[in-house]
Design an enzyme around this catalytic site. Structure first.
Site, mmCIF file in Angstrom:
data_model
loop_
_atom_site.group_PDB
_atom_site.id
_atom_site.type_symbol
_atom_site.label_atom_id
_atom_site.label_comp_id
_atom_site.label_asym_id
_atom_site.label_seq_id
_atom_site.Cartn_x
_atom_site.Cartn_y
_atom_site.Cartn_z
ATOM 1 N N LEU A 35 0.816 -1.227 0.000
ATOM 2 C CA LEU A 35 0.000 0.000 0.000
ATOM 3 C C LEU A 35 0.851 1.278 0.000
ATOM 4 O O LEU A 35 0.363 2.334 0.377
ATOM 5 C CB LEU A 35 -1.001 0.015 1.168
ATOM 6 C CG LEU A 35 -2.046 -1.118 1.152
ATOM 7 C CD1 LEU A 35 -3.059 -0.941 2.293
ATOM 8 C CD2 LEU A 35 -2.808 -1.170 -0.177
ATOM 9 N N TYR A 143 15.307 1.127 -14.071
ATOM 10 C CA TYR A 143 13.968 0.538 -13.959
ATOM 11 C C TYR A 143 13.822 -0.594 -14.985
ATOM 12 O O TYR A 143 13.453 -1.723 -14.651
ATOM 13 C CB TYR A 143 12.898 1.617 -14.178
ATOM 14 C CG TYR A 143 11.526 1.046 -14.406
ATOM 15 C CD1 TYR A 143 10.876 0.357 -13.378
ATOM 16 C CD2 TYR A 143 10.888 1.154 -15.642
ATOM 17 C CE1 TYR A 143 9.620 -0.205 -13.587
ATOM 18 C CE2 TYR A 143 9.636 0.615 -15.850
ATOM 19 C CZ TYR A 143 9.005 -0.068 -14.827
ATOM 20 O OH TYR A 143 7.770 -0.627 -15.039
ATOM 21 N N ARG A 223 4.948 7.932 -27.725
ATOM 22 C CA ARG A 223 4.676 6.726 -26.939
ATOM 23 C C ARG A 223 3.430 6.027 -27.476
ATOM 24 O O ARG A 223 2.597 6.629 -28.148
ATOM 25 C CB ARG A 223 4.429 7.082 -25.450
ATOM 26 C CG ARG A 223 5.640 7.643 -24.731
ATOM 27 C CD ARG A 223 6.681 6.556 -24.484
ATOM 28 N NE ARG A 223 7.836 7.071 -23.766
ATOM 29 C CZ ARG A 223 8.898 7.627 -24.350
ATOM 30 N NH1 ARG A 223 8.957 7.757 -25.669
ATOM 31 N NH2 ARG A 223 9.914 8.033 -23.614
ATOM 32 N N ASP A 285 14.572 8.972 -20.925
ATOM 33 C CA ASP A 285 13.448 8.893 -21.865
ATOM 34 C C ASP A 285 13.926 8.600 -23.290
ATOM 35 O O ASP A 285 14.578 9.457 -23.903
ATOM 36 C CB ASP A 285 12.687 10.228 -21.908
ATOM 37 C CG ASP A 285 11.637 10.346 -20.827
ATOM 38 O OD1 ASP A 285 11.278 9.324 -20.217
ATOM 39 O OD2 ASP A 285 11.160 11.483 -20.607
#
Ligand code: UDP
Length: 341
Positions: A35, A143, A223, A285
């Site tokens: 959470l 990531y 994208r 990016d």
């Protein structure tokens, strides 16, 4: 026999949309979520929510021991590209090593099927577009690298231990469930579509466009935005394949939209101008990421139902308009449903 699924991160954005689909199909679902980004209110009544961390070995062993499980879906993760560029080791440890530990626990508890929430970020700057599953892997951020670690571990888990897996590489998850109950609520919010909507609604200042000098038709990043309910359905399609073999699929609509296209779409949908300012590129990016999802379409018949950008944006705008504080302090989905009336 009723299917039983464990969903890590099932109170989060994509995870909660999948949980809703599993429940609709009559499955017994257990959600494991710390959470930190997830919301209690995103978990349907009747679904057991275990508030805990996948990295807590005791919690994990306890819940996995409650098997047999038809499959484990793994969504729980840190998921911010920008943050991962500042804290790479945290991403590799929490997402990457944490994912490997989860796989190890699944093997020990005789889980046979594993579905991973993976990412297009592991393609880096692709050599050709649209990007299919054979494209070169070269993560553009820690990531992406952390998800690649888990994909690689799954390969060996299949080869050596027979754990079948589906690695689902999402392009840009977006939109909100058509029933209006579930939506996107991150803190902090960093994703383009909710930020553009909030800027149009006057809930924040001007949207900053990160970079206008990319080698794309209008200079802003391109994208492939894919509706979160379509992503959920892709998980069910992929699961069907695991009776036979492990699979890896790219998930998108095959349509590239620039940051400027998204701004124009929000202006059309909401009928309001979006205040904009232009800023520098955001580290990590890639210029353009557009999926080829031909493989999953051919092999499973998956067909996105909400492929149009304006449809995706409209569903996100409807949820954000109806939920100005996101899930806020709503305790249950009943509270959300009451709010929608
Ligand atoms: N973006 C932007 N301004 C923002 C947030 C995002 O220009 O305030 C751009 C970002 O550079 C990227 C695209 O919007 O090209 C989508 O970003 P998002 O964070 O939604 O998803 P990502 O592609 O990073 O997973």
């Amino acid at each position: 026999m009723q299917d039983r699924f464990l969903v890590t991160g099932g109170a989060g954005y994509v995870g909660s949309h999948l949980v809703a689909l599993l429940v609709e199909r009559g499955a017994d679902v257990v959600v494991l979520d710390n959470l930190r980004q997830g919301h209690r209110a995103a978990v349907p009544q009747g679904v057991r929510l275990i508030e805990g961390d996948v990295s807590d070995a005791q919690t994990l062993d306890g819940v996995l021991a409650e098997g047999p499980w038809s499959a484990v879906f793994h969504f729980a993760a840190l998921s911010l590209v920008g943050e991962s560029m500042r804290e790479p080791m945290r991403y590799l440890l929490e997402n990457g090593a944490g994912g490997v530990r989860l796989i190890d626990a699944c093997i020990r508890h005789d889980v046979k099927k594993f579905i991973l929430s993976s990412t297009a970020n592991l393609f880096g700057e692709p050599e050709r577009m649209p990007i299919d599953e054979s494209a070169r892997i070269d993560p553009s951020s820690p990531y992406g690298e952390s998800k690649l670690m888990i994909e690689r571990a799954l390969r060996w888990a299949d080869q050596v231990h027979g754990l079948r897996s589906a690695c689902l590489r999402y392009f840009n998850a977006a939109g909100a469930d058509p029933a209006g109950v579930l939506g996107e609520d991150h803190d902090p919010e960093t994703h383009l579509i909710p930020l553009v909507i909030d800027a149009a609604l006057g809930r924040r200042g001007a949207l900053t466009v990160f970079g206008t000098d990319y080698p794309t038709p209008d200079g802003t990043c391109v994208r492939d935005y894919v509706h979160v309910t379509d992503l959920g359905e892709a998980h069910l399609c992929a699961l069907g394949q695991l009776d036979h073999r492990s699979v890896t699929y790219n998930l998108g609509n095959g349509n590239g939209h620039s940051v400027r296209d998204v701004i124009a779409s929000v202006e059309r949908v909401l009928g309001r101008p979006v205040p904009v300012q232009f800023g520098n590129r955001r580290p990590g990016d890639p210029a353009a990421l557009v999926a080829s999802s031909a493989l999953i379409q051919e092999e499973t018949g998956w067909t996105p139902r909400f492929a149009e950008l304006d449809t995706i944006v409209a569903s996100a705008a409807a949820w954000r308009t109806a939920h100005p504080g996101g899930y806020g302090n709503m305790r249950s989905r009943q509270d959300c449903a009451a709010l929608m009336k």
